[in-house]
Design a protein around this motif. Structure first.
Motif, mmCIF file in Angstrom:
data_model
loop_
_atom_site.group_PDB
_atom_site.id
_atom_site.type_symbol
_atom_site.label_atom_id
_atom_site.label_comp_id
_atom_site.label_asym_id
_atom_site.label_seq_id
_atom_site.Cartn_x
_atom_site.Cartn_y
_atom_site.Cartn_z
ATOM 1 N N ALA A 177 -77.906 26.140 -16.289
ATOM 2 C CA ALA A 177 -77.276 26.891 -17.718
ATOM 3 C C ALA A 177 -78.353 27.211 -18.465
ATOM 4 O O ALA A 177 -77.093 28.562 -19.198
ATOM 5 N N ILE A 178 -78.655 27.294 -18.709
ATOM 6 C CA ILE A 178 -79.724 28.033 -19.343
ATOM 7 C C ILE A 178 -80.504 28.924 -18.855
ATOM 8 O O ILE A 178 -80.676 29.863 -19.694
ATOM 9 N N SER A 179 -80.496 29.230 -17.983
ATOM 10 C CA SER A 179 -80.874 30.894 -16.533
ATOM 11 C C SER A 179 -80.477 31.329 -16.837
ATOM 12 O O SER A 179 -80.515 32.609 -16.935
ATOM 13 N N LEU A 180 -78.840 30.976 -17.050
ATOM 14 C CA LEU A 180 -77.956 32.399 -17.450
ATOM 15 C C LEU A 180 -77.423 32.995 -19.301
ATOM 16 O O LEU A 180 -77.045 33.489 -19.386
ATOM 17 N N VAL A 181 -78.394 32.179 -19.909
ATOM 18 C CA VAL A 181 -78.316 32.562 -21.544
ATOM 19 C C VAL A 181 -79.246 33.550 -21.604
ATOM 20 O O VAL A 181 -80.139 33.667 -21.073
ATOM 21 N N ASN A 182 -78.221 35.005 -22.287
ATOM 22 C CA ASN A 182 -78.714 35.990 -22.850
ATOM 23 C C ASN A 182 -79.426 35.898 -23.554
ATOM 24 O O ASN A 182 -79.704 35.467 -25.055
ATOM 25 N N LEU A 183 -81.068 35.848 -23.635
ATOM 26 C CA LEU A 183 -81.738 35.128 -25.168
ATOM 27 C C LEU A 183 -81.564 36.521 -25.853
ATOM 28 O O LEU A 183 -81.204 35.566 -27.602
ATOM 29 N N GLU A 184 -81.573 37.439 -25.783
ATOM 30 C CA GLU A 184 -81.356 38.704 -26.893
ATOM 31 C C GLU A 184 -80.629 38.848 -27.407
ATOM 32 O O GLU A 184 -80.010 38.297 -28.523
ATOM 33 N N ALA A 185 -79.503 37.450 -27.066
ATOM 34 C CA ALA A 185 -77.643 38.034 -27.255
ATOM 35 C C ALA A 185 -77.694 36.962 -28.316
ATOM 36 O O ALA A 185 -76.988 36.977 -29.176
ATOM 37 N N PHE A 186 -78.753 35.940 -27.443
ATOM 38 C CA PHE A 186 -78.491 34.235 -28.201
ATOM 39 C C PHE A 186 -78.820 34.477 -29.446
ATOM 40 O O PHE A 186 -78.779 34.468 -30.814
ATOM 41 N N LEU A 187 -79.548 35.414 -29.514
ATOM 42 C CA LEU A 187 -81.000 35.614 -30.460
ATOM 43 C C LEU A 187 -80.019 35.874 -32.378
ATOM 44 O O LEU A 187 -80.198 35.818 -33.267
ATOM 45 N N HIS A 188 -79.225 37.804 -31.139
ATOM 46 C CA HIS A 188 -78.886 38.173 -32.315
ATOM 47 C C HIS A 188 -77.529 37.378 -33.032
ATOM 48 O O HIS A 188 -77.196 37.605 -33.924
ATOM 49 N N GLU A 189 -77.094 36.936 -32.527
ATOM 50 C CA GLU A 189 -75.918 35.882 -33.169
ATOM 51 C C GLU A 189 -75.631 35.209 -33.935
ATOM 52 O O GLU A 189 -75.218 34.512 -34.828
ATOM 53 N N HIS A 190 -78.062 34.230 -32.927
ATOM 54 C CA HIS A 190 -77.567 33.590 -34.716
ATOM 55 C C HIS A 190 -78.496 34.454 -35.925
ATOM 56 O O HIS A 190 -79.286 33.365 -36.460
ATOM 57 N N GLY A 191 -78.111 35.802 -35.588
ATOM 58 C CA GLY A 191 -79.377 36.023 -36.856
ATOM 59 C C GLY A 191 -80.645 36.557 -37.284
ATOM 60 O O GLY A 191 -81.049 36.142 -37.871
ATOM 61 N N MET A 192 -81.301 36.317 -36.036
ATOM 62 C CA MET A 192 -82.252 36.336 -35.709
ATOM 63 C C MET A 192 -83.757 38.009 -35.222
ATOM 64 O O MET A 192 -82.910 38.295 -34.872
ATOM 65 N N LYS A 193 -84.364 37.868 -35.788
ATOM 66 C CA LYS A 193 -85.358 39.379 -35.894
ATOM 67 C C LYS A 193 -85.801 38.989 -34.649
ATOM 68 O O LYS A 193 -87.144 37.678 -35.155
ATOM 69 N N PHE A 194 -86.259 40.345 -33.801
ATOM 70 C CA PHE A 194 -87.336 39.479 -32.996
ATOM 71 C C PHE A 194 -87.908 40.666 -32.210
ATOM 72 O O PHE A 194 -87.418 42.253 -32.570
ATOM 73 N N ARG A 195 -89.227 40.935 -31.634
ATOM 74 C CA ARG A 195 -89.282 41.798 -30.844
ATOM 75 C C ARG A 195 -89.963 41.385 -29.401
ATOM 76 O O ARG A 195 -90.212 39.989 -29.069
ATOM 77 N N VAL A 196 -89.614 42.585 -28.169
ATOM 78 C CA VAL A 196 -89.664 41.837 -27.054
ATOM 79 C C VAL A 196 -90.331 42.404 -26.244
ATOM 80 O O VAL A 196 -90.760 43.886 -26.462
ATOM 81 N N SER A 197 -91.609 42.510 -25.450
ATOM 82 C CA SER A 197 -92.658 41.943 -25.393
ATOM 83 C C SER A 197 -92.617 41.897 -23.591
ATOM 84 O O SER A 197 -92.986 41.275 -23.520
ATOM 85 N N GLY A 198 -92.049 42.864 -22.510
ATOM 86 C CA GLY A 198 -92.084 42.120 -20.863
ATOM 87 C C GLY A 198 -91.455 41.232 -21.315
ATOM 88 O O GLY A 198 -90.638 41.467 -21.604
ATOM 89 N N ASP A 199 -91.801 40.158 -20.777
ATOM 90 C CA ASP A 199 -90.966 38.756 -20.073
ATOM 91 C C ASP A 199 -91.361 38.143 -21.651
ATOM 92 O O ASP A 199 -91.281 36.847 -21.302
ATOM 93 N N GLU A 200 -92.229 38.152 -21.926
ATOM 94 C CA GLU A 200 -92.204 37.672 -23.874
ATOM 95 C C GLU A 200 -90.967 38.512 -25.552
ATOM 96 O O GLU A 200 -91.397 39.267 -24.884
ATOM 97 N N ILE A 201 -91.043 36.984 -25.708
ATOM 98 C CA ILE A 201 -90.196 37.450 -27.268
ATOM 99 C C ILE A 201 -90.920 36.901 -28.420
ATOM 100 O O ILE A 201 -90.602 35.237 -28.172
#
Length: 331
Positions: A12-36
């Protein structure tokens, strides 16, 4: 003490779209390769100190306040973000994955394969890895001429044997639930008999080629052979012939599939209509594809195959009657 491994949760965790999850929770982030990196850590509230791996979803906060104590796998992060207990965090992750088509694995699905002995590749099997290798070159050329991309050759672990009874055949392993259930050894010389070989004790009637890749899809295309399925590997599974065994039907019925499209060769029209009619009650939609005369999916271009699938017809009483009349005409 580390928590016991939970394959369902990991899937189940492998299917989570991390960026979409963070957006849904109103969290701001930066992406660099495989790292957020997160603008604000949900525990210590420090800026740009928390990092999450996009692939594994494991995280760690490097602030002095957290002092490396806020780290670990994804449910612990969800637990903090949503202010819930660990059990509820797991449930929320699985609910999120279900919205993306995930379904909890059923042990009965694995039990459909009566593996009383392991199916093994020949001892001298070698996986294809270098198109420039003179021993491998004929196999790469054959597969490329069949329309199989280099990416698929590697992704499906295709290989060969230099010597022995299987020399001159390209191997395509068949995995089901992550286990080797069968392999197909296809003649590339045009001279070997039989054209296709499989191992003794294989379980191809109990599995579907490429099912592991598409186990969460809701629309599935059935083809006869593995090269047919590889024409559109993100849509097709192969049944290894012009029939659907009881075990294969059970796999499909217990899956997420809502729409089934038959793309067997036209010379199997009677088998197509009969089988489609029999499975119709178990799916929201069952359609049948009329391929161009003398063609099969592997001989079509991707565009032509997609067009044929787009024009697939819903199975009706007329199709069943037409197949019966065709069988009578041959008597």
């Amino acid at each position: 003490m580390p928590r016991p491994r939970d394959p369902d949760l990991e899937e189940a965790i492998s299917l989570v779209n991390l960026e979409a999850f963070l957006h849904e929770h109103g969290m701001k982030f930066r992406v660099s390769g495989d790292e957020i990196s997160l603008e604000i850590c949900p525990r210590c509230r420090k800026a740009w100190k928390l990092y999450i791996n996009r692939r594994t979803k494991r995280f760690i906060c490097f602030s002095l306040l957290c002092n490396n104590s806020f780290q670990g796998h994804f449910p612990l992060f969800v637990q903090q973000v949503e202010n819930v207990d660990y059990s509820t965090a797991k449930k929320h992750i699985q609910q999120y994955a279900e919205r993306r088509g995930w379904a909890r694995r059923e042990t009965s699905l694995v039990d459909l394969i009566p593996l009383d002995q392991d199916v093994a590749l020949p001892p001298n099997f070698r996986q294809l890895g270098d198109p420039g290798n003179p021993f491998e070159r004929p196999y790469w050329l054959y597969l490329r001429n069949r329309g199989v991309s280099d990416l698929l050759i590697r992704e499906y672990h295709m290989g060969y044997t230099r010597l022995g009874p299987y020399a001159g055949r390209v191997f395509i392993p068949v995995l089901f639930q992550g286990r080797l259930a069968n392999w197909i050894a296809r003649d590339i010389t045009g001279k070997l008999v039989p054209k296709i070989q499989t191992p003794p004790g294989n379980h191809q009637g109990s599995v579907l080629f490429n099912y592991d890749r598409l186990r969460y899809t809701t629309t599935l295309v059935l083809t006869e052979g593995v090269f047919d399925a590889l024409r559109l590997p993100d849509r097709c599974v192969a049944t290894f012939g012009k029939r659907l065994t009881t075990e294969q039907r059970n796999i499909l019925i217990r899956s997420n599939v809502k729409e089934l499209i038959f793309a067997w060769d036209n010379d199997a029209w009677s088998a197509i209509t009969k089988t489609a009619w029999e499975v119709r009650p178990f799916f929201d939609s069952v359609r049948i594809t009329r391929l161009p005369p003398g063609q099969d999916p592997s001989s079509l271009t991707e565009t032509a195959f997609c067009l044929a699938l787009d024009n697939a017809e819903p199975i009706t009483d007329w199709h069943r009657l037409d197949a019966r009349l065709g069988a009578v005409r041959k008597l």
